[in-house]
Motif scaffolding. Structure first.
Motif, mmCIF file in Angstrom:
data_model
loop_
_atom_site.group_PDB
_atom_site.id
_atom_site.type_symbol
_atom_site.label_atom_id
_atom_site.label_comp_id
_atom_site.label_asym_id
_atom_site.label_seq_id
_atom_site.Cartn_x
_atom_site.Cartn_y
_atom_site.Cartn_z
ATOM 1 N N GLY A 1 5.985 -29.880 -12.317
ATOM 2 C CA GLY A 1 5.689 -29.988 -10.897
ATOM 3 C C GLY A 1 6.776 -30.658 -10.083
ATOM 4 N N LEU A 2 8.003 -30.658 -10.619
ATOM 5 C CA LEU A 2 9.120 -31.314 -9.946
ATOM 6 C C LEU A 2 10.050 -30.328 -9.243
ATOM 7 C CD1 LEU A 2 10.014 -34.002 -12.636
ATOM 8 C CD2 LEU A 2 8.806 -34.354 -10.477
ATOM 9 N N SER A 3 9.729 -29.051 -9.227
ATOM 10 C CA SER A 3 10.527 -28.050 -8.521
ATOM 11 C C SER A 3 9.629 -26.907 -8.081
ATOM 12 C CB SER A 3 11.645 -27.504 -9.413
ATOM 13 O OG SER A 3 12.365 -26.480 -8.742
ATOM 14 N N ARG A 4 9.937 -26.374 -6.906
ATOM 15 C CA ARG A 4 9.240 -25.195 -6.395
ATOM 16 C C ARG A 4 10.126 -23.950 -6.439
ATOM 17 N NH1 ARG A 4 6.538 -27.727 -0.823
ATOM 18 N NH2 ARG A 4 5.352 -29.408 -1.848
ATOM 19 N N LEU A 5 11.339 -24.102 -6.937
ATOM 20 C CA LEU A 5 12.288 -22.993 -6.912
ATOM 21 C C LEU A 5 12.042 -22.037 -8.081
ATOM 22 C CD1 LEU A 5 15.614 -24.888 -6.091
ATOM 23 C CD2 LEU A 5 14.020 -23.784 -4.506
ATOM 24 N N ARG A 6 12.018 -20.747 -7.785
ATOM 25 C CA ARG A 6 11.933 -19.719 -8.814
ATOM 26 C C ARG A 6 13.327 -19.365 -9.306
ATOM 27 N NH1 ARG A 6 9.755 -14.948 -6.080
ATOM 28 N NH2 ARG A 6 9.867 -14.018 -8.164
ATOM 29 N N SER A 7 13.411 -18.878 -10.537
ATOM 30 C CA SER A 7 14.716 -18.505 -11.083
ATOM 31 C C SER A 7 14.553 -17.444 -12.143
ATOM 32 C CB SER A 7 15.415 -19.741 -11.680
ATOM 33 O OG SER A 7 14.687 -20.234 -12.787
ATOM 34 N N THR A 8 15.665 -16.780 -12.456
ATOM 35 C CA THR A 8 15.697 -15.785 -13.509
ATOM 36 C C THR A 8 17.135 -15.671 -14.000
ATOM 37 O OG1 THR A 8 15.087 -13.505 -14.102
ATOM 38 C CG2 THR A 8 16.117 -13.831 -11.943
#
Length: 419
Positions: free
Chosen positions: A112-119
């Motif tokens: 719960g320390l980031s809201r950024l999506r990645s791939t």
């Protein structure tokens, strides 16, 4: 990578350095004669068997009192050696995880320390439509500096960046091996101001030393061009609290750290990069100039397993900035270089005649220097003036696109700066 060893000889300490490039013998970063007793060239950090063979030999020949490593590819091996020597360390596994930007983002989201999506880049190239709301940053999973980073906002831009990666040559050597060793990550672009949190971690306690404000390239704000210390941000307490949480999430319990974070006007602080080392370039000089204590002494204490004495710091000595200066866009060869008298601790980062990529990223930096001033307002003017009067290939850099910067938002009490 450096070892401080208890030698069998009565004279006390011996320093052993492992690296590829010769030690600098001239200029402000010169290593004096007599400091290094043994220098062991290493062709690559990519050959794990060869690296471990060297470290096995050193472990057998020396009683190791401390170690220090500042290059990302060397850090896991440094952790292995520290564990063998009974020195405090976060552990090689924790370091390998923290050095993988894809793994870090997954861990942060899970906690719960980031809201950024990645791939991954490979995964994104299989998309039929753009997978994010807004732009994203394409960067090496094993990054260093801002080398090979791109801002993209569509599938066409992503494919163009991927093609640029394929055709852009990187200078052979350890940086190239490391940057290209882990593939590329695509993650949502965080909103806010980019800055850095500098900490010393001992026995699990994170001691935040201060913030570095960033000057970014106006045409490509993922490219860092200068760092300012100290940086007084109105959300300092929240930034420091978030930095401690990031350390705990990743299990980092020992060593210097240099966290790049994105700070919006309100809302959560996002981690951009977790660097398991002190800030690079001239940052150690900045800290010493401003804090009134040679910062390398604190790093030495930490490397030898002792708690650094932060009570001795006296941050009342003005402001300082390091500059990573690029030539004009499209420059493919360095023929000559000179800097103005206000530039201190000057270190050319390329040799005369060396080929350049012509890109506008940190790998094409031709010179590093430091500027100082009694106020942040004066520092801003001195920094810009020194960059403009730097001469590359017979011509002052002036206000070319690689000298047009976005200044740290809270550097001055006046209106926001954009230059």
């Amino acid at each position: 990578m450096a070892l401080v060893a208890k030698a069998a000889k009565a004279r006390g300490l011996t320093v052993v350095v492992v690296g590829q490039n010769p030690l600098p013998r001239q200029g402000p970063f010169a290593v004096p004669d007599g400091v290094v007793d043994e220098l062991i060239p290493l062709a690559s950090w990519s050959d794990a068997d060869a690296v471990r063979a060297v470290l096995d030999d050193l472990y057998e020949r020396y009683e190791i009192a401390g170690t220090y490593a500042a290059f990302e590819a060397a850090l896991p091996y440094d952790a292995e050696l520290r564990a063998r020597a009974g020195l405090p360390t976060s552990g090689a596994d924790a370091l390998r995880t923290a050095l993988d930007k894809g793994e870090v983002r997954d861990r942060l989201r899970a906690e719960g320390l980031s809201r950024l999506r990645s791939t991954t880049l490979a995964g994104a190239l299989r998309w039929d439509t753009w997978g994010f709301d807004g732009p994203a940053i394409l960067k090496p999973a094993h990054g260093t500096g801002s080398a090979m980073c791109f801002t993209v906002g569509s599938l066409d831009e992503l494919r163009a960046a991927a093609a640029e990666i394929e055709r852009t040559p990187l200078a052979a050597g350890m940086t190239r091996d490391y940057v290209l060793s882990g593939g590329f990550v695509l993650e949502q672009k965080a909103q806010g101001e980019l800055l850095s949190v500098e900490s010393l971690v001992h026995d699990g306690e994170v001691k935040v030393v201060g913030l570095l404000g960033r000057y970014l390239l106006a045409d490509d704000p993922v490219v860092e061009q200068a760092a300012v210390f100290p940086y007084q941000h109105p959300r300092y307490a929240e930034i420091a609290e978030a930095a401690v949480a990031f350390h705990r999430c990743l299990g980092i319990t020992h060593g210097p750290t240099h966290l790049e974070v994105m700070v919006p006007d309100d809302g959560p602080v996002e981690l951009i990069d977790f660097n398991l080392r002190v800030a690079g370039a001239g940052a150690v000089l900045l800290f010493g100039l401003v804090l009134g204590t040679p910062y390398e002494e604190l790093l030495t204490d930490l490397g030898c397993g002792a708690s650094p004495d932060l009570d001795s710091l006296n941050p009342t000595r003005g402001w300082a900035a390091e500059c990573l200066t690029l030539p004009r866009p499209g420059t493919t060869e360095l023929r000559d270089l000179s800097v103005p008298e206000t530039a201190r601790f000057v270190r050319p980062t390329k040799e005369t005649g060396q080929r350049l990529t012509g890109r506008s990223d940190q790998l094409d930096t031709v010179v590093l220097f430091v500027v100082t001033a009694a106020s942040p307002e004066e520092l801003h003017e001195v920094l810009l003036d020194a960059r403009r009067r730097t001469v590359v290939n017979g011509e002052p850099l002036g206000d070319n696109p690689n000298n047009r910067l976005i200044a740290p938002r809270y550097l001055r009490t006046l209106a926001d700066l954009a230059v």
